[in-house]
Design a protein around this motif. Structure first.
Motif, PDB file in Angstrom:
ATOM      1  N   VAL A  46      -1.517  13.936  -2.336  1.00 37.56           N
ATOM      2  CA  VAL A  46      -1.761  14.579  -0.981  1.00 37.56           C
ATOM      3  C   VAL A  46      -0.643  14.044  -0.262  1.00 37.56           C
ATOM      4  CG1 VAL A  46      -3.246  14.130   1.100  1.00 37.56           C
ATOM      5  CG2 VAL A  46      -4.110  13.647  -1.164  1.00 37.56           C
ATOM      6  N   ASP A  47      -0.088  15.093   0.529  1.00 40.31           N
ATOM      7  CA  ASP A  47       1.113  15.196   1.381  1.00 40.31           C
ATOM      8  C   ASP A  47       0.765  14.064   2.636  1.00 40.31           C
ATOM      9  OD1 ASP A  47       2.993  16.429  -0.344  1.00 40.31           O
ATOM     10  OD2 ASP A  47       2.553  18.328   1.009  1.00 40.31           O
ATOM     11  N   GLU A  48       1.602  13.150   2.664  1.00 40.80           N
ATOM     12  CA  GLU A  48       1.504  12.244   3.795  1.00 40.80           C
ATOM     13  C   GLU A  48       2.991  12.200   4.717  1.00 40.80           C
ATOM     14  OE1 GLU A  48      -0.898   9.941   4.955  1.00 40.80           O
ATOM     15  OE2 GLU A  48      -2.383  10.834   3.478  1.00 40.80           O
ATOM     16  N   PRO A  49       2.785  11.663   5.936  1.00 34.77           N
ATOM     17  CA  PRO A  49       4.165  11.839   6.676  1.00 34.77           C
ATOM     18  C   PRO A  49       5.036  10.790   5.788  1.00 34.77           C
ATOM     19  CG  PRO A  49       2.263  11.355   8.195  1.00 34.77           C
ATOM     20  CD  PRO A  49       1.680  11.488   6.619  1.00 34.77           C
ATOM     21  N   ALA A  50       6.199  11.101   5.647  1.00 37.08           N
ATOM     22  CA  ALA A  50       7.067  10.464   4.710  1.00 37.08           C
ATOM     23  C   ALA A  50       7.439   9.053   5.234  1.00 37.08           C
ATOM     24  CB  ALA A  50       8.572  11.200   4.751  1.00 37.08           C
ATOM     25  N   LEU A  51       7.192   8.770   6.555  1.00 33.59           N
ATOM     26  CA  LEU A  51       7.657   7.605   7.228  1.00 33.59           C
ATOM     27  C   LEU A  51       6.531   6.618   6.699  1.00 33.59           C
ATOM     28  CD1 LEU A  51       8.434   7.832  10.865  1.00 33.59           C
ATOM     29  CD2 LEU A  51       9.688   6.554   8.979  1.00 33.59           C
ATOM     30  N   THR A  52       5.198   6.870   6.616  1.00 34.76           N
ATOM     31  CA  THR A  52       4.334   5.729   6.140  1.00 34.76           C
ATOM     32  C   THR A  52       4.179   5.850   4.562  1.00 34.76           C
ATOM     33  OG1 THR A  52       2.825   7.518   6.457  1.00 34.76           O
ATOM     34  CG2 THR A  52       2.575   6.175   8.220  1.00 34.76           C
ATOM     35  N   ALA A  53       4.846   6.890   3.981  1.00 29.76           N
ATOM     36  CA  ALA A  53       4.808   6.939   2.536  1.00 29.76           C
ATOM     37  C   ALA A  53       5.944   6.246   1.694  1.00 29.76           C
ATOM     38  CB  ALA A  53       4.770   8.197   1.985  1.00 29.76           C
ATOM     39  N   SER A  90       0.743  -1.254   0.165  1.00 33.93           N
ATOM     40  CA  SER A  90       0.096   0.015  -0.094  1.00 33.93           C
ATOM     41  C   SER A  90       1.036   1.241  -0.027  1.00 33.93           C
ATOM     42  CB  SER A  90      -0.707  -0.183   1.278  1.00 33.93           C
ATOM     43  OG  SER A  90      -1.533  -1.260   1.296  1.00 33.93           O
ATOM     44  N   GLU A  91       0.305   2.225  -0.628  1.00 39.69           N
ATOM     45  CA  GLU A  91       1.088   3.788  -0.701  1.00 39.69           C
ATOM     46  C   GLU A  91       1.285   4.082   0.727  1.00 39.69           C
ATOM     47  OE1 GLU A  91      -1.759   2.666  -2.432  1.00 39.69           O
ATOM     48  OE2 GLU A  91      -1.312   3.167  -4.428  1.00 39.69           O
ATOM     49  N   VAL A  92       0.341   3.839   1.664  1.00 33.30           N
ATOM     50  CA  VAL A  92       0.615   4.442   2.919  1.00 33.30           C
ATOM     51  C   VAL A  92       0.692   3.121   3.660  1.00 33.30           C
ATOM     52  CG1 VAL A  92      -0.611   5.631   4.855  1.00 33.30           C
ATOM     53  CG2 VAL A  92      -0.628   6.428   2.397  1.00 33.30           C
ATOM     54  N   SER A  93       1.758   2.911   4.493  1.00 33.09           N
ATOM     55  CA  SER A  93       1.800   1.747   5.057  1.00 33.09           C
ATOM     56  C   SER A  93       2.467   1.717   6.473  1.00 33.09           C
ATOM     57  CB  SER A  93       2.691   0.788   4.396  1.00 33.09           C
ATOM     58  OG  SER A  93       3.029  -0.281   4.870  1.00 33.09           O
ATOM     59  N   THR A  94       1.920   1.421   7.578  1.00 33.22           N
ATOM     60  CA  THR A  94       2.725   1.548   8.737  1.00 33.22           C
ATOM     61  C   THR A  94       3.591   0.050   8.994  1.00 33.22           C
ATOM     62  OG1 THR A  94       0.812   0.010   9.683  1.00 33.22           O
ATOM     63  CG2 THR A  94       0.846   2.307  10.271  1.00 33.22           C
ATOM     64  N   ASN A  95       3.670  -0.926   8.368  1.00 35.29           N
ATOM     65  CA  ASN A  95       4.539  -1.923   8.158  1.00 35.29           C
ATOM     66  C   ASN A  95       5.643  -1.106   7.707  1.00 35.29           C
ATOM     67  OD1 ASN A  95       3.039  -3.891   8.948  1.00 35.29           O
ATOM     68  ND2 ASN A  95       2.429  -4.641   6.964  1.00 35.29           N
ATOM     69  N   ASP A 106      20.244  13.209   1.042  1.00 37.37           N
ATOM     70  CA  ASP A 106      20.731  14.115   1.832  1.00 37.37           C
ATOM     71  C   ASP A 106      19.604  14.754   2.746  1.00 37.37           C
ATOM     72  OD1 ASP A 106      22.228  16.228   2.903  1.00 37.37           O
ATOM     73  OD2 ASP A 106      21.972  17.579   1.385  1.00 37.37           O
ATOM     74  N   ASP A 107      19.272  13.911   3.860  1.00 33.96           N
ATOM     75  CA  ASP A 107      18.405  14.486   4.760  1.00 33.96           C
ATOM     76  C   ASP A 107      18.611  13.720   5.955  1.00 33.96           C
ATOM     77  OD1 ASP A 107      17.388  11.858   4.886  1.00 33.96           O
ATOM     78  OD2 ASP A 107      15.436  12.422   3.819  1.00 33.96           O
ATOM     79  N   ASP A 108      17.829  13.750   7.097  1.00 41.04           N
ATOM     80  CA  ASP A 108      18.217  13.382   8.326  1.00 41.04           C
ATOM     81  C   ASP A 108      18.102  11.729   8.707  1.00 41.04           C
ATOM     82  OD1 ASP A 108      15.583  12.787   8.382  1.00 41.04           O
ATOM     83  OD2 ASP A 108      15.027  13.876  10.370  1.00 41.04           O
ATOM     84  N   HIS A 109      17.605  11.104   7.524  1.00 40.34           N
ATOM     85  CA  HIS A 109      17.503   9.666   7.752  1.00 40.34           C
ATOM     86  C   HIS A 109      16.441   9.202   8.971  1.00 40.34           C
ATOM     87  CE1 HIS A 109      20.502   9.476   4.454  1.00 40.34           C
ATOM     88  NE2 HIS A 109      21.089  10.427   4.985  1.00 40.34           N
ATOM     89  N   ARG A 110      15.837  10.085   9.331  1.00 39.94           N
ATOM     90  CA  ARG A 110      14.862   9.484  10.388  1.00 39.94           C
ATOM     91  C   ARG A 110      13.492   9.801   9.865  1.00 39.94           C
ATOM     92  NH1 ARG A 110      17.606   8.900  15.542  1.00 39.94           N
ATOM     93  NH2 ARG A 110      19.599   9.577  15.439  1.00 39.94           N
ATOM     94  N   LEU A 111      13.249  10.840   9.161  1.00 37.45           N
ATOM     95  CA  LEU A 111      11.963  11.313   8.658  1.00 37.45           C
ATOM     96  C   LEU A 111      10.828  11.718   9.578  1.00 37.45           C
ATOM     97  CD1 LEU A 111      11.723   8.541   5.433  1.00 37.45           C
ATOM     98  CD2 LEU A 111      12.608  11.011   5.640  1.00 37.45           C
ATOM     99  N   GLN A 112      11.208  12.006  10.757  1.00 40.49           N
ATOM    100  CA  GLN A 112      10.147  12.347  11.692  1.00 40.49           C
ATOM    101  C   GLN A 112       9.332  13.462  11.345  1.00 40.49           C
ATOM    102  OE1 GLN A 112       9.649  10.265  14.025  1.00 40.49           O
ATOM    103  NE2 GLN A 112      11.270   9.112  14.223  1.00 40.49           N
ATOM    104  N   ASN A 113       9.741  14.326  10.747  1.00 32.78           N
ATOM    105  CA  ASN A 113       9.006  15.588  10.481  1.00 32.78           C
ATOM    106  C   ASN A 113       8.726  15.769   9.070  1.00 32.78           C
ATOM    107  OD1 ASN A 113       8.788  16.088  13.222  1.00 32.78           O
ATOM    108  ND2 ASN A 113      11.184  16.905  13.034  1.00 32.78           N
ATOM    109  N   SER A 114       9.117  14.893   8.074  1.00 34.74           N
ATOM    110  CA  SER A 114       8.894  15.367   6.845  1.00 34.74           C
ATOM    111  C   SER A 114       7.546  14.561   6.047  1.00 34.74           C
ATOM    112  CB  SER A 114      10.083  15.055   5.839  1.00 34.74           C
ATOM    113  OG  SER A 114      10.895  13.752   6.545  1.00 34.74           O
ATOM    114  N   THR A 115       7.440  15.165   4.800  1.00 36.31           N
ATOM    115  CA  THR A 115       6.056  14.500   4.262  1.00 36.31           C
ATOM    116  C   THR A 115       6.629  14.113   2.867  1.00 36.31           C
ATOM    117  OG1 THR A 115       5.876  16.729   3.366  1.00 36.31           O
ATOM    118  CG2 THR A 115       4.547  16.099   5.427  1.00 36.31           C
ATOM    119  N   TYR A 116       5.725  13.372   2.291  1.00 33.21           N
ATOM    120  CA  TYR A 116       6.016  12.852   0.769  1.00 33.21           C
ATOM    121  C   TYR A 116       4.588  12.890  -0.183  1.00 33.21           C
ATOM    122  CZ  TYR A 116       7.956  10.120  -3.141  1.00 33.21           C
ATOM    123  OH  TYR A 116       8.392   9.805  -4.330  1.00 33.21           O
ATOM    124  N   PRO A 117       4.398  13.422  -1.209  1.00 36.82           N
ATOM    125  CA  PRO A 117       3.305  13.455  -1.826  1.00 36.82           C
ATOM    126  C   PRO A 117       2.848  12.083  -2.296  1.00 36.82           C
ATOM    127  CG  PRO A 117       5.283  14.204  -3.239  1.00 36.82           C
ATOM    128  CD  PRO A 117       5.708  14.065  -1.831  1.00 36.82           C
TER     129      PRO A 117
END
Ligand code: BYC
Length: 481
Positions: free
Chosen positions: A355-362, A308-313, A332-343
């Protein structure tokens, strides 16, 4: 031992010092007969006594790792090969970012890690099962040899995952290793785990599409796992990627050669409209619209493999430092993705929107985007062949909402252009976009084996260069029935 070189003195070739790891050696030797039974039941049909010009890894040194020779497939030396250990490697992402990479399984991530290794392992034998009947209709000895090369290496990739299971996961790892030999592609009771690996690969065009599109999912997933903080998994996947490149080469050049032959035949016959299917088929080649349909099928099935596009796994695996992003260390980023988003492409009020989603789940969506970019490259080459032949036709990737069984678009229907349509329209029109049974019958009618050295079936062009620089009439398979 020198980890660059592979030890062939043990029954199972390896560069992991198996001769001093008695317990794992014993577990692998115990698993070996079941593997050989599986190979004989589910591996390539026929040709098991034929001599095939195969490459075998003798080293993991990127500057030279394989040697070519005639081998009977059951005598292929399936081995355990890990890329060299990088000194001072750290976990390159997630909550443990920057800590030393793990040489043992972190207890808290054990179940997740095992699941990913099992899924990866499950795809390898599945593809061999899907392709097992293709040797009989190979368009040349060159192609037959490439098929068998891909098959033995997928077998080796299964060994790679089984090694990890048996070395690092104790009893349940051994049980999972046995299960990998029990499930079967397309079996109603014990199917393979992911959708695309239960589909048929009925003909050689499908084989080329599979090695182009589905093996490329393999490439992306292996790249992500090669970033893993669990170092043995990372090293295993890094070496698998070396072999994988050839599989995608087989797909890309295979499709190029089919397109090339079709264009030549149309030109020679003075056909100006490449969509005049009946006229093109009468020439004994595969028309471009049918190639597009096969492409639509295999690309959409392969998109499903990203989950799935959005996945907690996916978020959990990243946080845990187990599965990273494509080329993680080069981002080039923080490699943790706690605060970023991804379309992310989503269905909003009946429309496909970003739609912008939290980068971690995306993360699945991000990897799928990287995959799509990678897919485009080969397509540009195929389209160049078509335009150089003077035709206006363009092969294209269908919209991500087309023909999906997993994720955001699984409950709707869309055309390859991404226009949403209702069930009735889909049922009426899907034969325009996906191979119909009549298309399958036509392609099947072309699948006549060619087993004379240097000769090719009339629906495909010869390759530009031989394997291992062999001349055009080289006998890649010495057939023994
Ligand atoms: N079919 O959160 P979700 C290769 C399941 S190919 C069936 O959406 P997640 C090769 C999923 O398992 C590369 N089920 O997705 C190529 C989960 O089930 P559970 C193989 C699917 O987990 C050619 C549920 O749906 N390697 O090497 O983030 C020849 C919700 O999952 C499918 C890997 O895939 C599907 N298509 O991502 C030979 C790497 N998709 O657990 C070889 C390892 C999802 O709730 N695997 N589901 O029962 C992974 O990283 C992830 O498991 C996936 C799914 C990317 C597959």
């Amino acid at each position: 031992m020198n980890y660059m070189n592979v030890d062939y003195s043990t029954k199972i070739p390896n560069n992991v010092n198996l001769s001093e790891d008695r317990q794992v050696l014993k577990a692998l030797e115990g698993w070996h007969p079941g593997y050989m039974d599986w190979w004989s039941d589910m591996g390539p049909e026929g040709f098991q006594q034929s001599l095939v010009y195969l490459r075998t890894a003798y080293s993991v040194d990127p500057r030279g790792w394989a040697k070519f020779d005639y081998v009977k497939m059951p005598e292929y030396r399936w081995g355990i090969l890990l890329a060299p250990q990088e000194e001072n490697r750290v976990v390159p992402f997630g909550e443990s970012y920057g800590e030393p990479a793990w040489q043992e399984v972190p207890g808290e991530h054990r179940a997740m890690l095992r699941r990913l290794i099992v899924i990866q392992g499950d795809t390898e034998p599945a593809s061999v099962e899907q392709q097992r009947h293709l040797g009989k209709t190979a368009p040349s000895l060159y192609d037959m040899r490439n098929l068998f090369q891909v098959n033995v290496e997928e077998g080796r990739h299964l060994w790679a995952m089984v090694y990890l299971l048996q070395k690092y996961f104790g009893r349940d790892g051994r049980e999972e290793a046995d299960e990998l030999l029990r499930r079967r592609s397309g079996d109603a009771d014990a199917p393979r785990m992911l959708g695309a690996f239960n589909e048929a690969t009925p003909d050689w065009l499908s084989f080329f599409m599979f090695t182009y599109f589905t093996d490329r999912d393999g490439k992306m997933q292996l790249h992500s796992l090669a970033q893993s903080g669990f170092d043995p998994l990372s090293r295993t996947c890094r070496f698998m990627l070396t072999e994988e490149a050839h599989h995608m080469f087989v797909g890309e050049t295979g499709i190029s050669r089919v397109v090339q032959r079709t264009c030549e035949a149309m030109r020679d016959a003075g056909i100006t409209d490449p969509t005049d299917i009946a006229k093109v088929r009468a020439l004994g080649v595969i028309d471009l619209p049918t190639i597009q349909k096969k492409l639509n099928l295999h690309y959409s099935l392969s998109l499903d493999l990203f989950g799935s596009e959005v996945s907690t796994n996916a978020a959990n695996a990243f946080n845990a430092g187990i599965k990273g992003r494509y080329r993680e260390t080069q981002i080039d980023d923080d490699h943790r993705l706690q605060n970023s988003t991804y379309p992310v492409l989503k269905l909003v009020n009946g429309e496909i929107k970003r739609v912008d989603e939290p980068a971690l789940t995306a993360l699945n969506m991000r990897l799928r985007d990287d995959y799509t970019q990678d897919c485009v490259k080969g397509m540009l080459r195929w389209n160049k062949i078509i335009s150089l032949a003077g035709y206006q036709f363009k092969l294209t990737l269908p919209n991500v909402a087309f023909h999906r069984a997993i994720g955001e678009f699984k409950d709707i229907h869309a055309t390859p252009d991404g226009v949403l349509i209702d069930d009735a329209t889909w049922t009426k029109r899907k034969g325009e976009w996906l191979p119909s049974s009549a298309d399958g019958d036509f392609i099947a009618s072309l699948m006549k084996p060619v087993t004379v050295s240097g000769e090719y079936a009339p629906w495909i062009s010869p390759p530009k260069v031989g394997i291992d620089n062999k001349p055009g009439d080289f006998e890649y398979v010495k057939i023994e029935t």
